[in-house]
Design a protein around this motif. Structure first.
Motif, PDB file in Angstrom:
ATOM      1  N   LYS A  17     -17.186   5.670  -3.328  1.00 29.51           N
ATOM      2  CA  LYS A  17     -15.722   5.675  -3.254  1.00 29.51           C
ATOM      3  C   LYS A  17     -15.259   4.404  -2.546  1.00 29.51           C
ATOM      4  O   LYS A  17     -15.628   4.164  -1.392  1.00 29.51           O
ATOM      5  CB  LYS A  17     -15.255   6.907  -2.483  1.00 29.51           C
ATOM      6  N   ARG A  19     -11.797   2.204  -1.683  1.00 26.78           N
ATOM      7  CA  ARG A  19     -10.329   2.265  -1.666  1.00 26.78           C
ATOM      8  C   ARG A  19      -9.756   1.035  -0.971  1.00 26.78           C
ATOM      9  O   ARG A  19     -10.081   0.768   0.186  1.00 26.78           O
ATOM     10  CB  ARG A  19      -9.847   3.505  -0.896  1.00 26.78           C
ATOM     11  N   GLY A  20      -8.927   0.303  -1.695  1.00 24.61           N
ATOM     12  CA  GLY A  20      -8.226  -0.838  -1.096  1.00 24.61           C
ATOM     13  C   GLY A  20      -9.151  -1.859  -0.462  1.00 24.61           C
ATOM     14  O   GLY A  20      -8.827  -2.457   0.554  1.00 24.61           O
ATOM     15  N   ASN A  33      -8.158  -5.693  -2.951  1.00 22.02           N
ATOM     16  CA  ASN A  33      -7.569  -4.373  -3.168  1.00 22.02           C
ATOM     17  C   ASN A  33      -8.273  -3.551  -4.252  1.00 22.02           C
ATOM     18  O   ASN A  33      -7.633  -2.980  -5.119  1.00 22.02           O
ATOM     19  CB  ASN A  33      -6.081  -4.568  -3.525  1.00 22.02           C
ATOM     20  N   ASP A  35     -10.121  -0.550  -5.968  1.00 16.67           N
ATOM     21  CA  ASP A  35     -10.354   0.901  -5.974  1.00 16.67           C
ATOM     22  C   ASP A  35     -11.421   1.180  -7.019  1.00 16.67           C
ATOM     23  O   ASP A  35     -11.316   0.705  -8.148  1.00 16.67           O
ATOM     24  CB  ASP A  35      -9.087   1.672  -6.386  1.00 16.67           C
ATOM     25  N   THR A  37     -14.253   4.473  -8.111  1.00 19.67           N
ATOM     26  CA  THR A  37     -14.927   5.745  -7.837  1.00 19.67           C
ATOM     27  C   THR A  37     -16.029   5.906  -8.875  1.00 19.67           C
ATOM     28  O   THR A  37     -15.800   5.672 -10.062  1.00 19.67           O
ATOM     29  CB  THR A  37     -13.936   6.918  -7.969  1.00 19.67           C
ATOM     30  N   GLY A  70     -10.305  -2.104   4.057  1.00 21.38           N
ATOM     31  CA  GLY A  70     -10.384  -1.017   3.085  1.00 21.38           C
ATOM     32  C   GLY A  70     -11.545  -0.094   3.391  1.00 21.38           C
ATOM     33  O   GLY A  70     -12.242  -0.245   4.394  1.00 21.38           O
TER      34      GLY A  70
END
Ligand SMILES: Nc1ncnc2c1ncn2[C@@H]1O[C@H](COP(=O)(O)OP(=O)(O)OP(=O)(O)O)[C@@H](O)[C@H]1O
Ligand SMILES: [Mg+2]
Length: 248
Positions: A17, A19-20, A33, A35, A37, A70
């Motif tokens: 995972k 994120r950012g 930035n 993202d 998953t 992040g």
């Protein structure tokens, strides 16, 4: 490729995972930035032109390069580049662009370096996915062909019994016919063992044929994401990301 039916819930668990995430070198940011998953049992292709930030992304997920900001978690644990061995112990294996084999050691010795625990079982398991290596176990890695070396790099990653497999340009320097044999192995280990797999690949269509989803980076930004099936049919859109780059 669609996820096979009847896949257990555990296989759909989030393995990676991001994120950012901002990542780069010193004060320079080369991935912005992000993202991302990746679920257990899923293959994600990370695509994009040279210098887009693909290797940087893999190094950051592998805990070899600190994220500038992040969130990066693997199997629920935050990745900390101050403790790179912790990511490996947590089940992350990286097959690096340059393969990083010990050329003076035999195939078997290269595999043994990756193994903690039952050595023969780990070697047998890795070789079951790459049977062409079996007759070569006693040969020095430096005396293997390019394709065989790449198989060894992959087998070594598999021998560490990972949960997350990050593969950087497996096809570098290999004939397309060899790539066509190696890439489906990544699909198989994702399906059989529930590994979360991220592949960076210049052979776009071949990568899409084994991946579930793709993320396209350009200049460090995500410019396109989608299912592999959908992107494979929108070739012109994908290619424009690369050609736009070449035109600059
Ligand atoms: N060690 C480093 N120090 C400083 N800048 C770096 C370093 N490694 C890579 N870069 C820069 O970061 C940017 C992204 O590089 P990266 O290696 O992640 O790209 P890539 O998408 O893997 O490209 P390729 O397809 O050529 O392998 C590039 O501009 C590159 O010059
Ligand atoms: Mg790279």
């Amino acid at each position: 490729m669609t996820t096979p039916t009847g896949v257990s819930k555990a296989r759909q668990a989030v393995a990676v995972k991001v994120r950012g995430m901002h990542a780069g070198y010193g004060p320079t940011t080369v991935v912005r930035n992000l993202d991302l998953t990746v679920a257990a049992g899923e293959v994600v292709a990370l695509l994009g032109p040279n210098g887009a930030g693909k290797t940087t992304t893999l190094l950051t997920i592998a805990g070899l390069l600190p994220a500038q900001s992040g969130e990066v978690t693997v199997l629920g644990r935050a990745v900390n580049a101050k403790r790179p061995w912790a990511a490996a112990r947590n089940g992350v294996a990286l097959v690096p662009e340059e393969r990083a084999l010990f050329f003076d050691l035999t195939v078997r010795e290269n595999l043994l370096l990756a193994i903690r625990g039952d050595r023969q079982k780990a070697i047998d398991s890795a070789i079951s996915y790459l049977p062409a290596l079996e007759p070569l176990l006693g040969r020095r890695a430096g005396q293997l062909s390019g394709g065989e070396q790449q198989m060894l790099a992959l087998a070594r990653a598999m021998a560490s019994n990972p949960k997350v497999l990050l593969v950087d340009e497996m096809s570098l320097g290999l004939a397309p016919v060899i790539v066509q044999r190696l890439l489906p192995i990544l699909r198989t280990v994702a399906d059989d063992l529930g590994l979360a797999v991220v592949i960076v690949e210049q052979h776009i269509q071949m990568a899409l044929s084994v991946a579930d989803r793709a993320v396209v980076l350009s200049h460090g930004d995500v410019v396109l994401t989608g299912s592999a099936k959908e992107l494979a049919t929108r070739r012109e859109l994908l290619e424009s990301q690369y050609l736009g780059e070449a035109a600059l």
